[in-house]
Scaffold this motif. Structure first.
Motif, short mmCIF file in Angstrom:
data_model
loop_
_atom_site.label_atom_id
_atom_site.label_comp_id
_atom_site.label_asym_id
_atom_site.label_seq_id
_atom_site.Cartn_x
_atom_site.Cartn_y
_atom_site.Cartn_z
N VAL A 48 0.86 -1.19 0.00
CA VAL A 48 0.00 0.00 0.00
C VAL A 48 0.89 1.24 0.00
O VAL A 48 1.96 1.24 0.62
CB VAL A 48 -0.95 0.02 1.22
N LEU A 280 -10.00 -4.28 -6.15
CA LEU A 280 -9.08 -4.91 -5.23
C LEU A 280 -9.51 -6.33 -4.88
O LEU A 280 -8.70 -7.26 -4.84
CB LEU A 280 -8.98 -4.08 -3.95
N PHE A 303 -1.73 -2.48 -4.11
CA PHE A 303 -3.04 -1.83 -4.00
C PHE A 303 -3.08 -0.57 -4.85
O PHE A 303 -4.12 -0.20 -5.37
CB PHE A 303 -3.34 -1.50 -2.54
N ASN A 341 -6.52 4.43 4.93
CA ASN A 341 -5.79 3.27 5.46
C ASN A 341 -6.75 2.17 5.92
O ASN A 341 -6.53 0.99 5.65
CB ASN A 341 -4.92 3.68 6.65
N HIS A 344 -8.27 0.31 2.97
CA HIS A 344 -7.35 -0.69 2.43
C HIS A 344 -7.35 -1.95 3.30
O HIS A 344 -7.36 -3.07 2.79
CB HIS A 344 -5.93 -0.12 2.37
N GLN A 347 -10.18 -4.35 2.66
CA GLN A 347 -10.02 -5.22 1.49
C GLN A 347 -9.02 -6.35 1.80
O GLN A 347 -9.22 -7.49 1.36
CB GLN A 347 -9.55 -4.42 0.27
#
Length: 442
Positions: A48, A280, A303, A341, A344, A347
């Motif tokens: 990320v 994703l 990502f 954050n 992410h 996912q």
């Protein structure tokens, strides 16, 4: 009733189609295929960009009885499968006299542990990445030694960060010190690679028919599937049905992307969902399918590119990710970064949960896999590279336990974790990048 053994490398075949199978009881020989030790070990690395808002990332307590901080709350359902690792550093992402360019250096050093040569041209140099080192020893006879995936397209030429080639910012996987592996961002193309079989003409014809008739890839292997189901046990039939349904589920999501559009979505290639979370997740699903069918044992998933300025309209956030990461301690910007954050991590948690619920003999797909998730930047505002955000998931065939918050001495190289994982899968390497030794994972 006795069932006929089948080879591990059995495929369901049709016109331009070859679907590999998951591990079935019928593939066992004299030894039980259910034994965890016989399942292949796999590695995955997820990246990320732009660091994290560390006050909302880092748990207050160490050990197993820690409260999940705000960003990591989506891990609650899978927390026993995930460890938080604090104190790790990516020293070779620092300038070391090369001036600006932290984003490019961060992506390039994440899996290589090397300081990239600052160049905009063809004289690229970083190092062989951990995924490609691992593949030399654990790829076996898999069709794809490594699988490189991403959710943001990017060039491997031109300048993207302060005199550094875009190849550095847009890649974490390096086949050699001078050759980035690149990545595939279109799930339709990944899907076609994983299930394509036969000559190029048959593959093209299969793809054309499926899209023209809006039919499923499974239609091309239906007869082969029926023949196989007559040869295997009830347990194997159920496992096969679940596996084929998961393939169809990925196929549906590729064919029917989310309906939300923006002015930047109109020209996206077919097969890329318009909703970022869907993109994703379908890329994660494809990685899981590739592991499940033993098409690969090593994968990377970016990502987004390092330095990405993606806009998260679905989170009702104004401003791009990179722009917001330079928050200068503005409360609204820091809150937005924390929200991105957490998004992410949601996912990531989805992918971990999927893998934890796929049986593999007496174990699970996740239990036989080791997954690193993180960034080579700590705080996007300061571009620092110590105590970077890192998660570790899976047990890698019983190599280590998860579910804890571990802290390591300040500036312990991230490559010590990578070296530990390489040795755990049997790679006879004594060092990698700037590693100084292995670490204990509990």
């Amino acid at each position: 009733m006795a069932f006929q053994p089948i080879a591990r490398r059995t495929f369901l075949r049709g016109l331009g189609t070859a679907i590999a199978l998951p591990a079935l009881e019928a593939m066992a020989s004299s030894a039980s295929i259910g034994a965890a030790a016989e399942a292949p070990k796999r590695l995955a690395f997820m990246y990320v960009p732009n660091g994290a808002h560390m006050p909302d990332w880092t748990p207050q307590d160490v050990g197993r009885n820690f409260a999940l901080p705000k960003i990591l709350e989506p891990l609650e359902k899978v927390r026993q499968h995930v460890s938080v690792l604090s104190g790790l550093a990516v020293d070779n992402a620092r300038a070391k006299g090369d001036g600006p360019g932290d984003h490019a250096r961060s992506a390039a050093a994440f899996l290589t542990g090397m300081h990239p040569v600052k160049t905009e041209g063809r004289d690229l140099r970083a190092g062989v990445s951990v995924d490609h080192i691992a593949a030399k020893y654990i790829a076996g006879d898999t069709p794809f030694p490594t699988l490189e995936l991403g959710c943001e397209a990017g060039r491997l030429a031109g300048t993207c960060d302060s005199g550094y080639s875009c190849a550095y910012s847009n890649s974490i996987s390096w086949q050699s010190a001078t050759q980035p592996a690149g990545k595939e961002v279109n799930p339709q193309q990944v899907f076609d690679r994983l299930v394509g079989g036969g000559n190029s003409k048959d593959i093209a014809e299969s793809q054309h028919r499926r899209r023209a008739r809006q039919s499923s890839i499974l239609d091309f292997v239906a007869e082969d599937a029926r023949r196989l189901q007559r040869k295997v046990s009830t347990t194997d039939r159920q496992k096969l049905e679940e596996y084929l349904e998961s393939i169809r589920g990925v196929e549906r999501r590729i064919e029917n992307p989310a309906s939300r559009f923006s002015e930047t979505d109109i020209h996206r290639p077919d097969g890329i969902p318009n909703e970022y979370a869907n993109h994703l997740r379908v890329m994660g699903d494809l990685m899981v399918l590739a592991f499940q069918a033993d098409l690969t044992r090593v994968s990377t998933l970016m990502f987004a590119n390092e330095g990405s300025n993606r806009r998260y309209r679905e989170l009702e956030i104004t401003g791009g990710h990179h722009q917001l990461s330079h928050h200068d301690h503005d409360a609204d910007k820091m809150a937005a970064i924390s929200k991105i954050n957490r998004y992410h991590v949601e996912q990531f948690a989805y992918i971990i949960d999927r893998m934890a619920n796929i049986p593999e003999g007496d174990s699970t797909l996740l239990a036989n896999t080791g997954i690193v998730y993180g960034s080579a930047i700590r705080d996007g505002n300061r571009h620092d590279h110590h105590d970077v955000p890192v998660l570790l998931a899976g047990n890698l065939g019983g190599t280590f336990d998860t579910g804890s918050h571990q802290t390591f001495p300040d500036k312990t190289p991230l490559m010590n974790l990578m070296l530990t994982m390489l040795q755990a899968v049997g790679a006879p390497v004594e060092s990698v990048g700037d590693s100084t030794g292995t670490i204990a994972l509990v």
